[in-house]
Structure formats: structure tokens, C-alpha cells
Design an enzyme around this catalytic site. Sequence first.
Site, mmCIF file in Angstrom:
data_model
loop_
_atom_site.group_PDB
_atom_site.id
_atom_site.type_symbol
_atom_site.label_atom_id
_atom_site.label_comp_id
_atom_site.label_asym_id
_atom_site.label_seq_id
_atom_site.Cartn_x
_atom_site.Cartn_y
_atom_site.Cartn_z
ATOM 1 N N SER A 1 -5.387 -34.722 28.926
ATOM 2 C CA SER A 1 -6.646 -34.465 29.657
ATOM 3 C C SER A 1 -7.759 -34.343 28.634
ATOM 4 O O SER A 1 -7.495 -34.013 27.470
ATOM 5 C CB SER A 1 -6.521 -33.141 30.421
ATOM 6 N N TYR B 1 -3.966 -24.246 31.806
ATOM 7 C CA TYR B 1 -4.006 -25.712 31.742
ATOM 8 C C TYR B 1 -4.436 -26.178 30.346
ATOM 9 O O TYR B 1 -3.819 -27.057 29.743
ATOM 10 C CB TYR B 1 -4.980 -26.214 32.811
#
Length: 255
Positions: free
Chosen positions: A143, A156
Site C-alpha cells: 500500500s 494497517y
Amino acid sequence: MRLQGKVAIVTGGGSGIGQGIAKRLGCEGARVIIDYVGSEAGADDTRRAIEACGSQGEVVQADVTKMDDDRKLVDTAWDRFGSADILVNNAGMEKRSDFWDTPEDEYDKVMAVNLRGPFFLTQAFVRRLREAQKPGRIVNISSVHEDMAFPGFTTYCCSKGGLRMMMRNLAVELGPLGITVNNIAPGAIATPINKALLEDKPKLNALLKNIPLGRLGTPEDVAGMVAFLASDDASYISGATFLVDGGLMRSYHEQ
Ligand code: BGC
């Protein structure tokens, strides 16, 4: 057809980015192991799309957080298709919570799916390649948040930051085996992981202002980069992260 004769394993292949990747690799000629946990119907759709392109897919229910399931995925590729050349660690999840309220089970779950899963599935994949003395390709779907802060999503970010260093380390350790390791860092892609955001118009509009290309990405945008990294054109590429984010990472606005 860039991947004729290759076999790929794609985790989280029943929805979102993973579905786009599995279909694209299949339509580039690869035979694909389509892993899923919850979305069986989606995984079947992926298989049918691959078959419609003239290739083959095998749907396997496996939870990447479990080592037995990781071995099952790799074994199925070898049993069914005779090898595995490409591993795409795509399955991932995120949970929103303020740092001071983040419960232990949320931390454990996010880290298990996003980091422990890729770690031990990659280990199972590499063990088979090493025994067979075969080269391979590993692509992790990371990401922009392997680098960029994301308040409210510290678990995350920890997992994606870990995935970044896992990739860098393995590029060095597995290079002598002929195995390349790279990350793709998607920005905001319209998929189920982003459901809450997609349904919140003011938030979505604020985000779109930060994306120079002015739109959310699609699973196909990410899949194109995976197809490249799995192809012969990328045989000298290892240890890098590739942004697929419409320019988001470089964007800063003064209002
Ligand atoms: C996250 C999304 C987020 C995007 C851009 C992705 O990694 O899954 O929730 O919108 O990054 O910030």
C-alpha cells in the site's frame, strides 16, 4: 500472452484487487490458483473468467494466517499444475480505530492477515522452489501506507511497513536462488476494503482532491503492474516498490 506456461498463486482472489490480478494473469496465459477465505462465489467468477480466456484456474479455500493452509496452497499448485512460478501475496484487511482504543485482537488479526500470512506462504513457496531448483517471482500487494502515515490505521501501517522490509530483505536473501521480490503500493482503489469511504461522499471528495489523476484506481490498474512484474520483461527487477496510486503519494495541497 506474456505468461504462457507459468503457474501463479493469488491470495484473496475472490474479490477486489486479487480478483483483478488473478483474471489478468490467467488471460496472460498463466494457470492460476485462486485462494479465497469468504468469497467462494467471487472465486468461482474469477475461475470462469480465466477459463473464458482459454486458461485454467483452481479455486482453493485457504486462510493465509494458518501454516497448514499455506502449505496446502503451494501443494495444490504443484499437484494440479506441476509447479508454481509466481506468488502474489494480495490478501489483506484494514480496521479503523484510534490508536488509544485499538484492541489486542484487532492488532493480532491485521498483522496475521497482512504480514504473517505473506511471511509463511512465501516460506512454503520458496521451500518448494529451492527443492526443485527453480526460479520464481514474488509480488506483494502492499500500500502507499507502507511509507505514508494513515492516522486511525496504525495496525494497517505497521503491517504494510513490515511487508516493505520483508520484501527488501527477501530480495537480497532469495536473489541467489533466482527469485525476485517486489511490492506494489496501490493508492485508493475502488474495492470492498474501501466500502466505508466509497459510501461517504464528503470524505471521498476530499480524497479525490489529493489524487492528481482525479479518480480512484481500479483492480485492473494494479493487475497491469503485476502482469509486468511476473513477466520476462521484469527479470532484472527486485527489491523495489512500485506505486500505482494516480500520483497520490507525491500530492500535497495548500487549501
Ligand atoms: C487503503 C485504503 C486507502 C488508500 C489510500 C489503501 O491502502 O486500503 O483504505 O483509502 O490506501 O489512503
